[in-house]
Design a protein around this motif. Structure first.
Motif, PDB file in Angstrom:
ATOM      1  N   LEU A 166      -3.652 -18.394  25.444  1.00 16.38           N
ATOM      2  CA  LEU A 166      -2.418 -18.026  26.124  1.00 16.38           C
ATOM      3  C   LEU A 166      -2.591 -16.726  26.910  1.00 16.38           C
ATOM      4  O   LEU A 166      -2.123 -16.599  28.051  1.00 16.38           O
ATOM      5  CB  LEU A 166      -1.291 -17.895  25.102  1.00 16.38           C
ATOM      6  CG  LEU A 166       0.128 -17.760  25.641  1.00 16.38           C
ATOM      7  CD1 LEU A 166       0.501 -18.953  26.521  1.00 16.38           C
ATOM      8  CD2 LEU A 166       1.130 -17.616  24.510  1.00 16.38           C
ATOM      9  N   ARG A 167      -3.272 -15.763  26.317  1.00 15.90           N
ATOM     10  CA  ARG A 167      -3.534 -14.512  27.033  1.00 15.90           C
ATOM     11  C   ARG A 167      -4.349 -14.762  28.297  1.00 15.90           C
ATOM     12  O   ARG A 167      -4.085 -14.168  29.348  1.00 15.90           O
ATOM     13  CB  ARG A 167      -4.285 -13.530  26.132  1.00 15.90           C
ATOM     14  CG  ARG A 167      -3.480 -12.908  25.023  1.00 15.90           C
ATOM     15  CD  ARG A 167      -4.148 -11.640  24.487  1.00 15.90           C
ATOM     16  NE  ARG A 167      -5.550 -11.852  24.153  1.00 15.90           N
ATOM     17  CZ  ARG A 167      -5.988 -12.187  22.944  1.00 15.90           C
ATOM     18  NH1 ARG A 167      -5.119 -12.364  21.952  1.00 15.90           N
ATOM     19  NH2 ARG A 167      -7.280 -12.338  22.708  1.00 15.90           N
ATOM     20  N   SER A 168      -5.331 -15.622  28.200  1.00 17.39           N
ATOM     21  CA  SER A 168      -6.176 -15.939  29.355  1.00 17.39           C
ATOM     22  C   SER A 168      -5.364 -16.571  30.474  1.00 17.39           C
ATOM     23  O   SER A 168      -5.535 -16.229  31.656  1.00 17.39           O
ATOM     24  CB  SER A 168      -7.303 -16.878  28.920  1.00 17.39           C
ATOM     25  OG  SER A 168      -8.083 -17.287  30.014  1.00 17.39           O
ATOM     26  N   MET A 169      -4.474 -17.480  30.115  1.00 18.07           N
ATOM     27  CA  MET A 169      -3.656 -18.151  31.125  1.00 18.07           C
ATOM     28  C   MET A 169      -2.744 -17.157  31.833  1.00 18.07           C
ATOM     29  O   MET A 169      -2.595 -17.186  33.061  1.00 18.07           O
ATOM     30  CB  MET A 169      -2.861 -19.276  30.451  1.00 18.07           C
ATOM     31  CG  MET A 169      -3.745 -20.417  29.961  1.00 18.07           C
ATOM     32  SD  MET A 169      -2.973 -21.465  28.697  1.00 18.07           S
ATOM     33  CE  MET A 169      -1.607 -22.159  29.619  1.00 18.07           C
ATOM     34  N   ILE A 170      -2.146 -16.257  31.061  1.00 14.43           N
ATOM     35  CA  ILE A 170      -1.250 -15.264  31.660  1.00 14.43           C
ATOM     36  C   ILE A 170      -2.036 -14.268  32.511  1.00 14.43           C
ATOM     37  O   ILE A 170      -1.605 -13.879  33.602  1.00 14.43           O
ATOM     38  CB  ILE A 170      -0.436 -14.570  30.562  1.00 14.43           C
ATOM     39  CG1 ILE A 170       0.512 -15.574  29.895  1.00 14.43           C
ATOM     40  CG2 ILE A 170       0.345 -13.382  31.127  1.00 14.43           C
ATOM     41  CD1 ILE A 170       1.215 -15.044  28.674  1.00 14.43           C
ATOM     42  N   LYS A 171      -3.206 -13.878  32.018  1.00  8.31           N
ATOM     43  CA  LYS A 171      -4.059 -12.953  32.771  1.00  8.31           C
ATOM     44  C   LYS A 171      -4.387 -13.491  34.152  1.00  8.31           C
ATOM     45  O   LYS A 171      -4.483 -12.729  35.131  1.00  8.31           O
ATOM     46  CB  LYS A 171      -5.340 -12.696  31.985  1.00  8.31           C
ATOM     47  CG  LYS A 171      -6.367 -11.835  32.692  1.00  8.31           C
ATOM     48  CD  LYS A 171      -7.644 -11.719  31.859  1.00  8.31           C
ATOM     49  CE  LYS A 171      -8.724 -10.933  32.574  1.00  8.31           C
ATOM     50  NZ  LYS A 171      -9.980 -10.868  31.772  1.00  8.31           N
ATOM     51  N   SER A 172      -4.547 -14.795  34.274  1.00  4.14           N
ATOM     52  CA  SER A 172      -4.970 -15.394  35.539  1.00  4.14           C
ATOM     53  C   SER A 172      -3.857 -15.479  36.577  1.00  4.14           C
ATOM     54  O   SER A 172      -4.122 -15.763  37.750  1.00  4.14           O
ATOM     55  CB  SER A 172      -5.536 -16.791  35.287  1.00  4.14           C
ATOM     56  OG  SER A 172      -4.496 -17.717  35.014  1.00  4.14           O
ATOM     57  N   LEU A 173      -2.607 -15.262  36.165  1.00  4.69           N
ATOM     58  CA  LEU A 173      -1.477 -15.364  37.089  1.00  4.69           C
ATOM     59  C   LEU A 173      -1.370 -14.134  37.982  1.00  4.69           C
ATOM     60  O   LEU A 173      -1.631 -13.010  37.557  1.00  4.69           O
ATOM     61  CB  LEU A 173      -0.164 -15.510  36.310  1.00  4.69           C
ATOM     62  CG  LEU A 173       0.125 -16.850  35.636  1.00  4.69           C
ATOM     63  CD1 LEU A 173       1.294 -16.685  34.675  1.00  4.69           C
ATOM     64  CD2 LEU A 173       0.426 -17.932  36.672  1.00  4.69           C
ATOM     65  N   ARG A 174      -0.929 -14.348  39.192  1.00  3.03           N
ATOM     66  CA  ARG A 174      -0.548 -13.221  40.051  1.00  3.03           C
ATOM     67  C   ARG A 174       0.796 -12.689  39.579  1.00  3.03           C
ATOM     68  O   ARG A 174       1.551 -13.393  38.880  1.00  3.03           O
ATOM     69  CB  ARG A 174      -0.440 -13.677  41.506  1.00  3.03           C
ATOM     70  CG  ARG A 174       0.711 -14.658  41.762  1.00  3.03           C
ATOM     71  CD  ARG A 174       1.001 -14.803  43.234  1.00  3.03           C
ATOM     72  NE  ARG A 174       2.025 -15.804  43.485  1.00  3.03           N
ATOM     73  CZ  ARG A 174       3.338 -15.601  43.371  1.00  3.03           C
ATOM     74  NH1 ARG A 174       3.795 -14.420  42.965  1.00  3.03           N
ATOM     75  NH2 ARG A 174       4.203 -16.572  43.641  1.00  3.03           N
ATOM     76  N   PRO A 175       1.149 -11.459  39.927  1.00  2.00           N
ATOM     77  CA  PRO A 175       2.508 -10.985  39.651  1.00  2.00           C
ATOM     78  C   PRO A 175       3.535 -11.929  40.293  1.00  2.00           C
ATOM     79  O   PRO A 175       3.420 -12.278  41.470  1.00  2.00           O
ATOM     80  CB  PRO A 175       2.541  -9.602  40.307  1.00  2.00           C
ATOM     81  CG  PRO A 175       1.122  -9.159  40.303  1.00  2.00           C
ATOM     82  CD  PRO A 175       0.311 -10.411  40.534  1.00  2.00           C
ATOM     83  N   GLY A 176       4.486 -12.367  39.513  1.00  9.18           N
ATOM     84  CA  GLY A 176       5.457 -13.336  39.986  1.00  9.18           C
ATOM     85  C   GLY A 176       5.051 -14.775  39.782  1.00  9.18           C
ATOM     86  O   GLY A 176       5.849 -15.685  40.022  1.00  9.18           O
TER      87      GLY A 176
END
Length: 264
Positions: free
Chosen positions: A124-134
């Motif tokens: 889950l951390r990895s998936m969130i890390k890969s997102l751009r702001p927004g």
């Protein structure tokens, strides 16, 4: 999601494709409704985690068009790889162990994946890390403990047998490391991870041809384990498959809980 090291529902088995087709029939409308609500469109960069079959990957590819990108990953990409063409890139990847396959994604989506991943927190951390702001995260997972029955209306021996085999399937899932109560945790986990505007809903099919197709494929896929573990006999399984084939039972699935949020 696929594992190649003894995972209970291995993509290398023939029944995997039938399961993917059933998942698409059952859950694509819910998934696509959420993705439409995010405004997925031309130019978006998307990561499809644990791609399995091709239905979501192909839908995203049409939406993002030639100016966008869809990175589709799994431990076993044998079903998705033949359909890989721009803007889709298919990669072998372990979401629970590897670094993200990119950064700045507008959307990350995983369906019926994290419940099976040993290090779900890291994934889950990895998936969130890969997102751009927004950027948007959509995680959809089952909660077999929330509704443990295959036949909620257990009114005869056919339904009793079906529920006994479903109990055995849940036992095997738990022994393989699956979190049978993971779906209900998703909203809290997304908030604790720092996502904004977290929301969730659930889809719970009660009966449909796709539920029957999914049950038949699943039981055939885990048949050997059910027998060797002493959960059922070959005769039990043959009788259950014949009962399913009649189309006369109301078969359901575990509720699929969809949770989504935005990276601040």
């Amino acid at each position: 999601m696929t594992r190649t090291d003894g995972y209970l529902l291995d993509n290398r088995q023939n029944e995997a494709g039938q399961r993917f087709d059933a998942f698409a029939a059952l859950f694509d409308p819910t998934t696509f409704r959420h993705l439409e609500g995010f405004g997925v469109g031309p130019g978006w960069r998307c990561w499809e985690v644990g791609v399995g079959g091709t239905s979501v990957m192909s839908w995203l590819a049409k939406k993002v068009g030639p100016t966008g990108k869809v990175v589709a990953t799994d431990l076993d990409t044998s079903w998705a790889a033949p359909a890989a063409r721009p803007p889709v890139e298919v990669r072998v990847h372990d979401v629970g162990a590897d670094e993200p396959p990119g950064e700045g994604f507008d959307l990350v989506h995983a369906r019926l994946v994290l419940v099976h991943v040993p290090d779900r927190e890291r994934a889950l951390r990895s998936m969130i890390k890969s997102l751009r702001p927004g950027g948007r995260l959509l995680v959809e997972d089952a909660d077999p403990a929330l509704q443990p029955l295959l036949c909620p209306d257990e009114h005869g021996p056919e339904q009793q047998l079906a529920n006994r085999l479903r109990h055995g399937f849940r036992q095997l899932l738990a022994e393989s490391g699956a979190d049978l109560a993971y779906g209900r945790k998703l909203p809290r986990l997304l908030r604790e991870a720092g996502l904004c505007n977290v929301q969730a809903d659930a889809y719970f099919p009660v009966t449909s041809p796709a539920c029957a197709a999914l049950e038949s494929a699943t039981i055939r896929q885990i048949r050997e384990r059910l027998v060797t573990e002493g959960i059922a006999t070959d005769q039990d399984i043959d009788r259950h498959l014949a009962n399913v084939a009649t189309g006369g039972m109301d078969l359901t699935t575990a509720p699929m809980i969809s949770a989504w949020g935005r990276k601040g």
